[in-house]
Design a protein around this motif. Structure first.
Motif, short mmCIF file in Angstrom:
data_model
loop_
_atom_site.label_atom_id
_atom_site.label_comp_id
_atom_site.label_asym_id
_atom_site.label_seq_id
_atom_site.Cartn_x
_atom_site.Cartn_y
_atom_site.Cartn_z
N ASP A 110 1.10 -1.10 -0.25
CA ASP A 110 0.24 -0.02 -0.16
C ASP A 110 0.98 1.45 0.26
OD1 ASP A 110 -2.39 1.90 0.19
OD2 ASP A 110 -1.95 2.12 2.53
N SER A 111 1.93 1.27 0.69
CA SER A 111 3.37 2.59 0.73
C SER A 111 3.39 3.12 -0.57
CB SER A 111 3.83 2.29 2.35
OG SER A 111 2.82 2.33 3.29
N TYR A 112 4.37 1.77 -0.77
CA TYR A 112 5.02 1.49 -2.48
C TYR A 112 3.89 2.09 -3.42
CZ TYR A 112 9.34 0.73 -0.57
OH TYR A 112 10.36 0.57 0.13
N GLY A 113 2.65 1.65 -2.97
CA GLY A 113 1.85 1.79 -4.07
C GLY A 113 1.31 3.34 -4.53
N ILE A 114 0.89 4.25 -3.09
CA ILE A 114 0.54 5.32 -3.13
C ILE A 114 1.61 5.96 -3.52
CG2 ILE A 114 0.32 7.27 -0.93
CD1 ILE A 114 -0.98 5.81 0.62
#
Length: 140
Positions: A39-43
């Motif tokens: 999720d963090s890298y996706g953002i």
């Protein structure tokens, strides 16, 4: 580490079902951690794709951030021993969709030197196009 010792003790005591419950719990914690990292890298990925679409340009820094985010997502999502992935295409898209609004708010601070509010920036990009592009990059 404490949980592993507890599993060992349960197995030595013949309490297989209790040990398996603890293993299931550890697997769930591990998957949750992977989802949070993805999720963090996706953002981060979405922020830079949104800025590219809105400003109709790119920078070497944005390209590098996109490349790094994709690499990290794929590294985290890859099952080491059994092969395959933890999250399939549909699950990855769900995570990206959930993070889109966060990414849009952060991109609004950066794109056009922060001149536009989140809602204004949202009108400059096609959400589905950005989400599809991000998934395509991850799936390469």
């Amino acid at each position: 580490m404490e949980e592993i010792l507890e599993i060992r003790q349960l197995l030595e005591q013949g309490k297989i079902n209790e040990a398996l419950l603890l293993v299931d719990e550890l697997e769930e914690i591990s998957l949750s951690d992977k989802i949070n990292k993805i999720d963090s890298y996706g953002i981060i990925l979405l922020i830079h794709l949104i800025k590219q679409k809105a400003e109709n340009r790119s920078t070497r820094s944005w390209e590098l951030s996109i490349e790094n985010a994709v690499r990290e997502i794929n590294k985290i999502n890859k099952r080491r021993k059994s092969g395959g992935v933890y999250l399939n295409k549909t699950e990855l898209m769900e995570i990206l969709q959930q993070g889109y609004q966060v990414a849009l708010k952060r991109a609004a601070l950066e794109a056009f030197e922060g001149r536009y509010e989140t809602e204004e920036l949202a009108t400059m990009v096609n959400e589905q196009e950005v989400l599809s592009q991000s998934l395509e990059l991850i799936q390469k």
